[in-house]
Design an enzyme around this catalytic site. Structure first.
Site, PDB file in Angstrom:
ATOM      1  N   GLU A  95       5.762 -13.201 -37.845  1.00  0.00           N
ATOM      2  CA  GLU A  95       6.902 -13.421 -38.740  1.00  0.00           C
ATOM      3  C   GLU A  95       7.393 -14.862 -38.675  1.00  0.00           C
ATOM      4  OE1 GLU A  95       9.221  -9.370 -39.454  1.00  0.00           O
ATOM      5  OE2 GLU A  95       9.016  -9.806 -37.315  1.00  0.00           O
ATOM      6  N   GLY A 107       6.753 -10.456 -34.131  1.00  0.00           N
ATOM      7  CA  GLY A 107       7.670 -11.546 -34.457  1.00  0.00           C
ATOM      8  C   GLY A 107       6.998 -12.900 -34.495  1.00  0.00           C
ATOM      9  N   GLU A 141       4.224  -3.293 -35.285  1.00  0.00           N
ATOM     10  CA  GLU A 141       5.488  -2.627 -34.958  1.00  0.00           C
ATOM     11  C   GLU A 141       5.426  -1.111 -35.117  1.00  0.00           C
ATOM     12  OE1 GLU A 141       6.825  -6.862 -35.758  1.00  0.00           O
ATOM     13  OE2 GLU A 141       5.251  -5.499 -36.416  1.00  0.00           O
ATOM     14  N   ALA A 147       8.526 -10.904 -29.900  1.00  0.00           N
ATOM     15  CA  ALA A 147       9.658 -10.811 -28.979  1.00  0.00           C
ATOM     16  C   ALA A 147       9.189 -10.279 -27.632  1.00  0.00           C
ATOM     17  CB  ALA A 147      10.733  -9.902 -29.558  1.00  0.00           C
TER      18      ALA A 147
END
Length: 260
Positions: A114, A111, A134, A66
């Site tokens: 992910e 992300g 993270e 992100a």
């Protein structure tokens, strides 16, 4: 300007290709880009495509996660609202009826990793680098990282990667069982298309039901899994492609599957 593009590939144009195209930001996804990915996946889900490839438009970075610049200064409500969109994007990728292949070259972080984990298969170059950093930013993976990584690699390895937040190079990722195929930067698309075409040559409904059954059966108890497996089997039996597959075998020819 769109940050996500769509192409059709393969001998019979049966492969849908999603191209992440924000190279100046290492494909970090903004609200706009996440919405584009979600909407494109929804379009492909409704299409006759038999397999999906997702990749970057350029080498060096698959996706860095992100866009934290966009998130900087967001209110708590704005952050949560944006994350609901991100969740929908991740879930749509995982729930695609078609098999989805991530072709990874360069960084797939946070992300971005992910996105990869929500795909069915991972084909990576020797330049690929994976990571869920993270914890180094005071947060945790929010797009399935803690849930999905331990389905790909041993639990103690997943804890290592997630709790340290360290970068994982392609060779270690392959040795840990994360990657379906490790290849070169020059051959990654050729290899990925060839991998996809092994599935698109098969009866599409059978492939889709097998994928759905594998996903659902993975985490249910034995009795429920046995019943669900037969449910999907019966769906598959009740298709014209099943009859065509048997006829083609008897007639010693290649089957002509129509997805019905």
């Amino acid at each position: 300007m769109n940050y996500v593009h769509y192409k059709r590939l393969g001998t019979n144009q049966e492969i849908a290709e999603i191209i992440l195209d924000r190279p100046e930001a290492k494909n970090a996804f903004t609200t706009k880009m996440a919405r584009e990915i979600l909407e494109l996946c929804q379009t492909i889900q409704r299409s006759e495509a038999r397999a999906v490839i997702i990749r970057s438009s350029s080498g060096g970075a698959f996706c860095s996660g992100a866009d934290l610049k966009e998130r900087n200064g967001m209110s708590e409500d704005e952050w949560k609202e944006q994350h609901e969109l991100f969740e929908a994007m991740f879930h749509q990728l995982q729930d695609m009826k078609q098999p989805v292949i991530a072709a990874v070259d360069g960084y797939a972080l946070a992300g971005g990793f992910e996105i990869v984990l929500n795909c069915d298969f991972i084909i990576a170059t020797e330049h690929a680098v994976f990571g869920l950093p993270e914890v180094t930013r005071g947060i945790m993976p929010g797009g399935g990282g803690t849930r999905l990584l331990s389905r790909r690699i041993p639990l103690h390895k997943a804890k290592d990667w997630i709790l340290t937040g360290r970068m994982i190079r392609a060779q270690e990722a392959e040795q840990s069982g994360l990657i379906n195929l490790l290849t070169t930067r020059e051959q990654v698309m050729e290899e990925t298309i060839a991998f996809a075409e092994k599935m698109t040559a098969n009866a599409p409904l059978a492939v889709q039901y097998c994928k759905a059954a594998l996903d659902e059966l993975y985490s249910v108890d034995y009795k429920a899994a046995r019943d669900l497996e037969i449910e999907y089997y019966n769906r598959c039996v009740d298709t014209k492609d099943r009859l065509e597959g048997v006829r083609a075998f008897v007639e010693k020819r290649q089957p002509q599957f129509i997805g019905k």
